[in-house]
Design a protein around this motif. Structure first.
Motif, PDB file in Angstrom:
ATOM      1  N   VAL A 176      45.321  -8.845 -19.327  1.00 34.37           N
ATOM      2  CA  VAL A 176      45.713  -9.898 -18.397  1.00 34.37           C
ATOM      3  C   VAL A 176      44.496 -10.762 -18.118  1.00 34.37           C
ATOM      4  N   HIS A 177      44.668 -12.080 -18.233  1.00 34.30           N
ATOM      5  CA  HIS A 177      43.525 -12.988 -18.099  1.00 34.30           C
ATOM      6  C   HIS A 177      43.357 -13.401 -16.635  1.00 34.30           C
ATOM      7  N   GLY A 178      42.364 -12.785 -15.986  1.00 29.75           N
ATOM      8  CA  GLY A 178      42.060 -13.126 -14.606  1.00 29.75           C
ATOM      9  C   GLY A 178      40.670 -13.718 -14.450  1.00 29.75           C
ATOM     10  N   ALA A 179      40.188 -14.377 -15.507  1.00 32.76           N
ATOM     11  CA  ALA A 179      38.805 -14.868 -15.519  1.00 32.76           C
ATOM     12  C   ALA A 179      38.742 -16.354 -15.836  1.00 32.76           C
ATOM     13  N   HIS A 180      37.521 -16.850 -15.915  1.00 31.42           N
ATOM     14  CA  HIS A 180      37.165 -18.159 -16.479  1.00 31.42           C
ATOM     15  C   HIS A 180      37.827 -19.354 -15.796  1.00 31.42           C
ATOM     16  N   GLY A 181      38.155 -19.189 -14.527  1.00 33.51           N
ATOM     17  CA  GLY A 181      38.686 -20.306 -13.767  1.00 33.51           C
ATOM     18  C   GLY A 181      40.136 -20.607 -14.013  1.00 33.51           C
ATOM     19  N   TYR A 182      40.848 -19.712 -14.695  1.00 29.57           N
ATOM     20  CA  TYR A 182      42.276 -19.919 -14.920  1.00 29.57           C
ATOM     21  C   TYR A 182      43.071 -19.393 -13.729  1.00 29.57           C
ATOM     22  N   LEU A 183      44.378 -19.422 -13.779  1.00 29.79           N
ATOM     23  CA  LEU A 183      45.201 -19.321 -12.586  1.00 29.79           C
ATOM     24  C   LEU A 183      44.909 -18.100 -11.718  1.00 29.79           C
ATOM     25  N   MET A 227      46.959  -1.322 -20.645  1.00 27.46           N
ATOM     26  CA  MET A 227      46.885  -2.701 -20.166  1.00 27.46           C
ATOM     27  C   MET A 227      45.599  -2.856 -19.374  1.00 27.46           C
ATOM     28  N   GLY A 228      44.825  -3.890 -19.680  1.00 28.30           N
ATOM     29  CA  GLY A 228      43.569  -4.127 -18.984  1.00 28.30           C
ATOM     30  C   GLY A 228      43.558  -5.469 -18.290  1.00 28.30           C
ATOM     31  N   MET A 229      42.493  -5.706 -17.529  1.00 29.39           N
ATOM     32  CA  MET A 229      42.319  -6.958 -16.796  1.00 29.39           C
ATOM     33  C   MET A 229      40.967  -7.557 -17.127  1.00 29.39           C
ATOM     34  N   SER A 255      38.617  -4.889  -8.966  1.00 32.67           N
ATOM     35  CA  SER A 255      38.683  -3.933 -10.081  1.00 32.67           C
ATOM     36  C   SER A 255      39.230  -2.588  -9.604  1.00 32.67           C
ATOM     37  N   GLN A 256      38.788  -2.150  -8.451  1.00 28.75           N
ATOM     38  CA  GLN A 256      39.288  -0.892  -7.902  1.00 28.75           C
ATOM     39  C   GLN A 256      40.786  -0.972  -7.604  1.00 28.75           C
ATOM     40  N   LYS A 257      41.225  -2.124  -7.099  1.00 26.71           N
ATOM     41  CA  LYS A 257      42.658  -2.324  -6.833  1.00 26.71           C
ATOM     42  C   LYS A 257      43.443  -2.284  -8.143  1.00 26.71           C
ATOM     43  N   CYS A 258      42.914  -2.937  -9.178  1.00 27.85           N
ATOM     44  CA  CYS A 258      43.586  -2.923 -10.486  1.00 27.85           C
ATOM     45  C   CYS A 258      43.675  -1.500 -11.023  1.00 27.85           C
ATOM     46  N   GLU A 259      42.600  -0.745 -10.865  1.00 29.26           N
ATOM     47  CA  GLU A 259      42.608   0.647 -11.321  1.00 29.26           C
ATOM     48  C   GLU A 259      43.724   1.434 -10.640  1.00 29.26           C
ATOM     49  N   LYS A 260      43.907   1.229  -9.346  1.00 28.39           N
ATOM     50  CA  LYS A 260      44.914   1.974  -8.598  1.00 28.39           C
ATOM     51  C   LYS A 260      46.334   1.681  -9.061  1.00 28.39           C
ATOM     52  N   ILE A 261      46.575   0.479  -9.571  1.00 22.27           N
ATOM     53  CA  ILE A 261      47.942   0.125  -9.979  1.00 22.27           C
ATOM     54  C   ILE A 261      48.132   0.200 -11.494  1.00 22.27           C
ATOM     55  N   ASP A 267      37.526  -5.882 -18.201  1.00 22.34           N
ATOM     56  CA  ASP A 267      36.724  -6.674 -19.131  1.00 22.34           C
ATOM     57  C   ASP A 267      35.953  -7.685 -18.283  1.00 22.34           C
ATOM     58  N   VAL A 268      34.628  -7.530 -18.203  1.00 22.86           N
ATOM     59  CA  VAL A 268      33.839  -8.238 -17.194  1.00 22.86           C
ATOM     60  C   VAL A 268      33.106  -9.433 -17.791  1.00 22.86           C
TER      61      VAL A 268
END
Length: 375
Positions: A176-183, A227-229, A255-261, A267-268
């Motif tokens: 899941v793309h949660g980086a680089h200034g995207y949505l 599935m990663g973030m 990241s901790q919240k993502c791990e929990k779900i 990917d940093v």
């Protein structure tokens, strides 16, 4: 065995080594559909011997494409085109295949990089970008459309539908793309998120919608598939007060919240939300961000950013800074980088039998058993 060539298990998927090929936008799709260029580009990378290949950022709706040339997975036509690509890749390589799914938000409707990369107005063939808030990237651009809660709910479902399509296509994993200034990053960062409802303001609120999207996708994705973030660990805006920017402590909490779900890796990366960012670039310049996250989560972490040398990559893993390394431009420059790494670090890689005779005599072991017979 070197750390770089140690297998890694992610749910039911086992990566043969810790080398990941980062998703790289090619800006060469037609109406969201992959083209012959993608077959050539990804076919070359698929036979590289890397542990996993992530297909470029793929939009969940037409308005989510960064440029008119970006890939989508939002209708039967884009799915059929992607199916042809996956069939080709499976026919030439056993490499695990992942798909990066995302939405460009206010960075959508941009020109291709070689066309200047500026916003394309609707009058010029573009469209109105959407965002958490009506906050433009620059003062010289019109404001994007601030999405209502109802629109966010509908968009979340489009992320789910893209996830279901990716499963039908047979992808092994999703990032899941949660980086680089995207949505998703726009929601996380107070630079872009000026909302006053449950999705804006506090860190907890700004994380809410990205986490809802991830959780909905994770529920739609088979339980045995990873599935990663991907995140930006910092906005590189140290000129702003802590509460007015996204930075490493926030990235750790997210990241901790993502791990929990149910996230299987983080990917940093970094940056992308502000044109005023001040990035200090050098070899491995983003690795400290990965190390900071890895110290606070129990799932694997990917390090990126000017990782160019095999021994550099090995040191990152051996010293516990990350669990995997991802290369992008380095793989374009040298698509056989994993072969070179295996030769330097006494590793082995999966290589096409047709290429077995290419290895220098000094490195005959990197492809494993390569006995040839010829009349």
């Amino acid at each position: 065995m070197s750390h770089l060539f140690t297998p890694l298990k992610l749910r039911s998927l086992t990566l043969p080594n810790r080398i990941v090929i980062s998703p790289m936008c090619q800006y060469s799709a037609v109406e969201g559909r992959v083209q012959p260029w993608h077959h050539a580009h990804l076919g070359t990378l698929a036979i590289s011997g890397a542990g996993m290949l992530i297909v470029e950022a793929t939009a969940v709706e037409p308005a989510g494409r960064i440029t008119p040339g970006c890939v989508g997975l939002y209708d039967d036509a884009t799915e059929a085109a992607m199916a042809d690509l996956v069939r080709m890749l499976r026919s030439v390589s056993p490499i695990p295949l992942a798909l990066q799914i995302g939405h460009a938000g206010r960075k959508a409707s941009s020109g291709r990089p070689w066309e200047g990369g500026r916003l394309i107005p609707a009058s010029g063939g573009g469209w109105t970008p959407v965002a958490p808030s009506a906050t433009p990237i620059g003062d010289d651009e019109p404001a994007p459309h601030a999405m209502s809660v109802a629109e966010l709910d509908a968009l979340k479902e489009r992320f789910v539908q893209a996830t279901l399509r990716a499963d039908r296509l047979g992808f092994d994993a999703i990032e899941v793309h949660g980086a680089h200034g995207y949505l998703l990053h726009q929601f996380l960062s107070p630079i872009a998120n000026k909302r006053t409802d449950q999705y804006g303001g506090s860190l907890e609120n700004r994380m809410r919608w990205p986490l809802e999207v991830f959780e909905a996708m994770r529920s739609a994705w088979p339980a045995h598939k990873p599935m990663g973030m991907r995140i930006s660990a910092t906005d590189w805006r140290n000129d702003l007060p802590e509460g007015d920017r996204w930075d490493v402590p926030d990235a750790i909490v997210f990241s901790q919240k993502c791990e929990k779900i149910g996230a299987d890796w983080i990917d940093v990366s970094s940056g992308g939300v502000s044109p005023q960012q001040k990035i200090t670039i050098g070899p491995g310049y983003q690795v400290p961000f990965a190390e900071a996250v890895r110290q606070q989560v129990k799932i694997p972490v990917i390090a990126v950013g000017l990782i160019t040398e095999p021994r550099q990559a090995e040191e990152i893993l051996a010293s516990g800074k990350a669990d995997m390394v991802a290369l992008a431009r380095g793989m374009l420059w040298n698509p056989r980088w994993p072969w070179q790494a295996a030769a330097e670090l006494d590793g082995t890689v999966e290589a096409p039998r047709q290429y077995w005779r290419s290895q220098p005599r000094a490195h005959m072991a990197i492809f494993g058993q390569t006995t040839f017979g010829q009349r």
